[in-house]
Enzyme design. Structure first.
Site, PDB file in Angstrom:
ATOM      1  N   SER A 159       0.846  -1.199   0.000  1.00  0.00           N
ATOM      2  CA  SER A 159       0.000   0.000   0.000  1.00  0.00           C
ATOM      3  C   SER A 159       0.884   1.253   0.000  1.00  0.00           C
ATOM      4  O   SER A 159       0.405   2.360  -0.257  1.00  0.00           O
ATOM      5  CB  SER A 159      -0.941   0.005   1.209  1.00  0.00           C
ATOM      6  OG  SER A 159      -0.224  -0.280   2.399  1.00  0.00           O
ATOM      7  N   GLU A 210      -8.684 -10.208   4.029  1.00  0.00           N
ATOM      8  CA  GLU A 210      -9.089  -8.842   3.663  1.00  0.00           C
ATOM      9  C   GLU A 210     -10.425  -8.869   2.911  1.00  0.00           C
ATOM     10  O   GLU A 210     -10.617  -9.678   1.993  1.00  0.00           O
ATOM     11  CB  GLU A 210      -8.009  -8.186   2.787  1.00  0.00           C
ATOM     12  CG  GLU A 210      -8.409  -6.774   2.334  1.00  0.00           C
ATOM     13  CD  GLU A 210      -7.277  -5.943   1.758  1.00  0.00           C
ATOM     14  OE1 GLU A 210      -6.122  -6.414   1.731  1.00  0.00           O
ATOM     15  OE2 GLU A 210      -7.569  -4.804   1.332  1.00  0.00           O
TER      16      GLU A 210
HETATM   17  O1  KIV Z   1      -0.286  -3.418   1.677  1.00  0.00           O
HETATM   18  C1  KIV Z   1      -0.975  -3.417   2.702  1.00  0.00           C
HETATM   19  O2  KIV Z   1      -1.088  -2.403   3.386  1.00  0.00           O
HETATM   20  C2  KIV Z   1      -1.657  -4.645   3.061  1.00  0.00           C
HETATM   21  C3  KIV Z   1      -2.481  -4.664   4.303  1.00  0.00           C
HETATM   22  C4  KIV Z   1      -3.523  -3.693   4.360  1.00  0.00           C
HETATM   23  C5  KIV Z   1      -2.951  -6.012   4.654  1.00  0.00           C
HETATM   24  O3  KIV Z   1      -1.495  -5.607   2.381  1.00  0.00           O
END
Ligand code: KIV
Length: 308
Positions: free
Chosen positions: A65, A202
């Site tokens: 992310s 998720e």
């Molecule tokens: O990349 C991310 O932040 C994630 C989490 C939210 C599980 O994969």
């Protein structure tokens, strides 16, 4: 003799200066046994990782992310191994207690398993990550085994897997019908059998997440999967209002960093523009003797100029 007596009372990996115990895969597993909720947040840089660690969060995920919340991409797909390594190193330098998990970016394990193992090893060797996370269920079981054979703990991630954005046709809650539920349970069981130390669930209905949590021995870490998981993970920037987007249903805002930063920046601008910053007290000063000498030199110069 215990390993901690060999290492002066600290688990390998724990660094001086922390009085919080070092969190390991064993700690995470024991928490599930004791039904103690497991906490996980993302972090991508030294400053925020340090705060998250000091607050006593169990696991810090350097999530892909990163692509959206820090690098400004529209989705997680463009982020590279080099970018992930760079940010994981910064987090590693900050963290003393939490377990640091690096997210394998899109393309880092999709072509062949050898490449997946190679990239998992890079995270450990080049950035100090203690585990890697990868997206996908049963189709990743064999890769999970190979990465574990290379001594790298793996966190699974199923349900709404953002790297499958195009295949899923958007970000959609998964496991809403019987075939979807069956697929999710099979995926969770396959990852559990392969030996993952935890599974991120998720975008999954609460009831399905609860069922999987009962079914598998690995702790489940939910994000948009309801309260019955063994732990919860959220994106740090989401919970402090730094994502510039309408939050998803499951995001709870615990603070407003955007308001704090904006307020501070506006005040700085106003102070500089009005001459209110910096003050004399915020300035460095010459020692008394040097100041008097400098004044005398300046006076002599002024007199010379006057005499011309
Ligand atoms: O990349 C991310 O932040 C994630 C989490 C939210 C599980 O994969």
């Amino acid at each position: 003799m215990s390993i901690t007596s060999l290492t002066g009372g600290q688990l390998p990996g724990a660094r001086p200066g922390s009085n919080q115990p070092k969190i390991t895969t064993t700690t995470i597993h024991e928490k599930k046994q004791r039904r103690e909720p497991i906490t996980c947040l993302t972090a991508y840089d030294y400053a925020t990782a340090r705060l998250v660690d000091q607050a006593g969060i169990d696991m810090i995920l350097v999530g892909d992310s990163l692509a959206q919340v820090v690098l400004g991409y529209d989705n997680t797909l463009p982020v590279t191994m080099d970018e992930m390594l760079h940010h994981t190193r910064a987090v590693r330098r900050a963290v003393r207690s939490a377990m640091v998990i690096a997210d394998m970016p899109f393309g880092a394990y999709h072509e062949d398993e050898k490449e997946g193992v190679h990239n998992a090893l890079r995270f450990v060797k080049e950035s100090g990550a203690e585990a890697v996370k990868l997206e996908g269920g049963a189709q990743r079981a064999s890769l999970v085994r190979r990465v574990l054979d290379a001594e790298v703990p793996v966190m699974g991630h199923i349900g709404l897997t953002p790297q499958s954005l195009h295949k899923m046709g958007g970000y959609k809650v998964q496991g809403k019908d019987f075939s979807g539920i069956e697929r999710l349970v099979k995926d969770a069981v396959a990852l559990d059998r392969a030996g993952v130390f935890a599974i991120v669930l998720e975008g999954v209905p609460r009831e399905v997440a609860a069922m999987i949590t009962r079914e598998v021995s690995a702790p489940t870490i939910g994000i948009g999967a309801g309260p019955d998981c063994d732990g919860q993970v959220l994106v740090l920037h989401d919970i402090v209002n730094l994502t510039f987007a309408e939050p998803a249903k499951f995001v709870r805002r615990y603070g407003d960093a955007a308001a704090v930063i904006t307020g501070a920046v506006q005040q700085f601008k106003a102070d500089v523009e009005s001459g209110g910053y910096p003050s004399d007290a915020e300035s460095y000063h010459l020692p008394k003797g040097t100041k008097m000498e400098l004044e005398a030199i300046l006076r002599r110069k002024e007199m010379k100029a006057y005499a011309k």
